[in-house]
Design a protein around this motif. Structure first.
Motif, short mmCIF file in Angstrom:
data_model
loop_
_atom_site.label_atom_id
_atom_site.label_comp_id
_atom_site.label_asym_id
_atom_site.label_seq_id
_atom_site.Cartn_x
_atom_site.Cartn_y
_atom_site.Cartn_z
N VAL A 26 10.40 1.39 6.63
CA VAL A 26 11.69 1.93 7.05
C VAL A 26 12.36 0.93 7.98
CG1 VAL A 26 12.80 3.85 8.26
CG2 VAL A 26 10.77 4.27 6.90
N ALA A 27 13.69 0.83 7.86
CA ALA A 27 14.47 -0.02 8.76
C ALA A 27 15.84 0.63 8.95
CB ALA A 27 14.64 -1.42 8.17
N THR A 28 16.49 0.31 10.04
CA THR A 28 17.87 0.75 10.24
C THR A 28 18.78 -0.45 10.01
OG1 THR A 28 17.68 0.38 12.62
CG2 THR A 28 17.29 2.61 11.83
N ARG A 36 11.90 1.39 1.66
CA ARG A 36 11.44 0.61 0.50
C ARG A 36 9.94 0.76 0.34
NH1 ARG A 36 11.83 -5.62 2.78
NH2 ARG A 36 10.06 -5.46 4.22
N ASP A 37 9.45 0.41 -0.83
CA ASP A 37 8.02 0.43 -1.15
C ASP A 37 7.37 -0.80 -0.54
OD1 ASP A 37 5.49 0.34 -2.33
OD2 ASP A 37 6.23 0.85 -4.32
N SER A 38 6.33 -0.62 0.22
CA SER A 38 5.67 -1.76 0.88
C SER A 38 5.03 -2.71 -0.13
CB SER A 38 4.62 -1.27 1.88
OG SER A 38 3.59 -0.58 1.21
N LYS A 39 4.74 -2.25 -1.34
CA LYS A 39 4.14 -3.11 -2.36
C LYS A 39 5.18 -3.93 -3.12
CE LYS A 39 2.08 0.26 -4.53
NZ LYS A 39 2.72 1.31 -3.80
N ASP A 40 6.45 -3.56 -2.99
CA ASP A 40 7.53 -4.24 -3.73
C ASP A 40 8.69 -4.51 -2.78
OD1 ASP A 40 9.17 -5.29 -5.66
OD2 ASP A 40 9.55 -3.38 -6.66
N ARG A 41 8.48 -5.37 -1.82
CA ARG A 41 9.45 -5.61 -0.76
C ARG A 41 10.77 -6.19 -1.26
NH1 ARG A 41 4.73 -7.25 3.23
NH2 ARG A 41 4.47 -5.19 4.18
N SER A 42 10.78 -6.79 -2.42
CA SER A 42 12.04 -7.32 -2.95
C SER A 42 12.66 -6.35 -3.95
CB SER A 42 11.81 -8.68 -3.62
OG SER A 42 10.92 -8.54 -4.70
#
Length: 66
Positions: A26-28, A36-42
């Protein structure tokens, strides 16, 4: 839909994550909460306004108490 600039986003993982990579980050950014999914950061990112995010967290809390 508006694209958000997430290049400087400070992504964080839940402190309750087990560290196995099966979690979300999570980010603001731009007054929104991005997930986003931690396994697919892009990969794809979901963005919610603050009110929707609070409603989601409240709902998760209700489910956990059941």
């Amino acid at each position: 839909m508006t694209a958000h600039d997430l290049t400087r986003a400070d992504w964080r993982t839940s402190t309750r994550s087990s560290g196995n990579g099966n979690c979300v980050e999570v980010a603001t950014a731009d007054g929104q909460v991005a997930v986003r999914d931690s396994k697919d950061r892009s990969g794809p990112v979901l963005a919610f306004d603050a009110s929707a995010w609070r409603t989601f967290l409240h709902g998760v809390g209700e489910v956990r108490r059941s």
